[in-house]
Design a protein around this motif. Structure first.
Motif, PDB file in Angstrom:
ATOM      1  N   UNK A  53       0.762  -1.103   0.011  1.00 19.38           N
ATOM      2  CA  UNK A  53       0.077  -0.180   0.204  1.00 19.38           C
ATOM      3  C   UNK A  53       0.905   1.086  -0.079  1.00 19.38           C
ATOM      4  N   UNK A  54       0.277   2.392  -0.232  1.00 24.91           N
ATOM      5  CA  UNK A  54       0.868   3.671  -0.239  1.00 24.91           C
ATOM      6  C   UNK A  54       0.667   4.529   1.193  1.00 24.91           C
ATOM      7  N   UNK A  55       0.120   3.664   2.129  1.00 24.77           N
ATOM      8  CA  UNK A  55      -0.106   4.428   3.317  1.00 24.77           C
ATOM      9  C   UNK A  55       1.275   4.630   4.073  1.00 24.77           C
ATOM     10  N   UNK A  56       1.259   6.025   5.027  1.00 24.81           N
ATOM     11  CA  UNK A  56       2.336   6.168   5.739  1.00 24.81           C
ATOM     12  C   UNK A  56       2.930   5.153   6.562  1.00 24.81           C
ATOM     13  N   UNK A  57       4.204   5.041   6.657  1.00 22.67           N
ATOM     14  CA  UNK A  57       4.823   3.978   7.679  1.00 22.67           C
ATOM     15  C   UNK A  57       4.426   4.133   8.881  1.00 22.67           C
ATOM     16  N   UNK A  67       4.738 -18.154   9.221  1.00 21.43           N
ATOM     17  CA  UNK A  67       3.709 -17.435   9.550  1.00 21.43           C
ATOM     18  C   UNK A  67       2.350 -17.467   8.557  1.00 21.43           C
ATOM     19  N   UNK A  68       1.372 -17.597   9.238  1.00 22.57           N
ATOM     20  CA  UNK A  68       0.058 -17.829   8.394  1.00 22.57           C
ATOM     21  C   UNK A  68      -0.664 -16.407   8.277  1.00 22.57           C
ATOM     22  N   UNK A  69      -0.027 -15.690   7.254  1.00 18.71           N
ATOM     23  CA  UNK A  69      -0.654 -14.306   6.750  1.00 18.71           C
ATOM     24  C   UNK A  69      -1.956 -14.209   6.755  1.00 18.71           C
ATOM     25  N   UNK A  70      -2.795 -13.428   7.101  1.00 21.54           N
ATOM     26  CA  UNK A  70      -4.092 -13.101   7.320  1.00 21.54           C
ATOM     27  C   UNK A  70      -4.483 -12.733   5.571  1.00 21.54           C
ATOM     28  N   UNK A  71      -5.823 -13.119   5.357  1.00 24.10           N
ATOM     29  CA  UNK A  71      -6.220 -12.843   4.014  1.00 24.10           C
ATOM     30  C   UNK A  71      -6.476 -11.294   4.040  1.00 24.10           C
ATOM     31  N   UNK A  72      -6.084 -10.584   3.024  1.00 22.41           N
ATOM     32  CA  UNK A  72      -6.480  -9.160   3.194  1.00 22.41           C
ATOM     33  C   UNK A  72      -5.462  -8.240   3.758  1.00 22.41           C
ATOM     34  N   UNK A  73      -4.230  -9.172   4.185  1.00 20.32           N
ATOM     35  CA  UNK A  73      -3.359  -8.243   4.967  1.00 20.32           C
ATOM     36  C   UNK A  73      -2.659  -7.458   3.921  1.00 20.32           C
ATOM     37  N   UNK A  74      -1.944  -6.234   4.520  1.00 22.48           N
ATOM     38  CA  UNK A  74      -1.206  -5.218   3.751  1.00 22.48           C
ATOM     39  C   UNK A  74       0.004  -4.746   4.698  1.00 22.48           C
ATOM     40  N   UNK A  75       0.985  -4.346   3.783  1.00 24.38           N
ATOM     41  CA  UNK A  75       1.839  -3.535   4.311  1.00 24.38           C
ATOM     42  C   UNK A  75       2.380  -2.311   3.590  1.00 24.38           C
ATOM     43  N   UNK A  76       2.900  -1.277   4.266  1.00 22.74           N
ATOM     44  CA  UNK A  76       3.267  -0.142   3.239  1.00 22.74           C
ATOM     45  C   UNK A  76       4.422  -0.229   2.624  1.00 22.74           C
ATOM     46  N   UNK A  77       4.595   0.265   1.389  1.00 25.40           N
ATOM     47  CA  UNK A  77       5.843   0.244   0.815  1.00 25.40           C
ATOM     48  C   UNK A  77       7.065   0.705   1.458  1.00 25.40           C
ATOM     49  N   UNK A  78       6.721   1.830   2.072  1.00 27.74           N
ATOM     50  CA  UNK A  78       7.919   2.278   2.965  1.00 27.74           C
ATOM     51  C   UNK A  78       8.329   1.707   4.173  1.00 27.74           C
TER      52      UNK A  78
END
Length: 103
Positions: A53-57, A67-78
Motif C-alpha cells: 500500500x501507499x499508506x504512511x509507514x 507465519x500464516x498471513x491473514x487474508x487481506x493483509x497489507x504493508x506499506x511500501x515504506x
C-alpha cells in the motif's frame, strides 16, 4: 511462494490458489527462484510480503518465517523498504523466508 515450514493454514492455501489462477507463470517462476536460493549455499533472505500500500509507514510489522498471513493483509511500501534495509544491516532471517504484514 510456499516454503518448507510454512503452516498448513487455509489462508495461505487460498492466497496461493488465487495467485496460481491469476499469475500462474509468475508464481512458478518465483517458486523456481526460491528453490535456487535455498540450494545455493549462500546467505539469503526471501522476504514475502502482504499486499503493498501507499499508506504512511507505521513501523508496526509482523515478520516471521512460517507465519500464516491473514487474508487481506497489507504493508506499506515504506515500511517494507525499511524492513529490508534493516535486514541487510542486522542479519536477521539469514537462510529464512519471513512473511511480512502489519501487526
Amino acid at each position: 511462494v510456499y516454503m518448507r515450514g510454512d503452516p498448513a493454514a487455509s489462508s495461505l492455501h487460498l492466497m496461493t490458489g488465487m495467485m496460481r489462477l491469476v499469475a500462474g507463470r509468475l508464481l512458478a517462476d518465483a517458486d523456481a527462484h526460491a528453490a535456487h536460493l535455498v540450494e545455493s549455499g549462500l546467505d539469503w533472505t526471501l522476504v514475502r510480503s502482504a499486499n503493498h500500500s501507499s499508506r504512511p509507514p507505521t513501523g508496526r510489522l509482523i515478520a516471521r518465517p512460517g507465519y500464516a498471513m491473514r487474508l487481506g493483509a497489507s504493508v506499506s511500501r515504506a515500511d517494507l523498504a525499511q524492513f529490508m534495509l534493516d535486514l541487510a544491516v542486522d542479519g536477521r532471517f539469514v537462510r529464512e523466508a519471513p512473511m511480512v504484514e502489519y501487526g
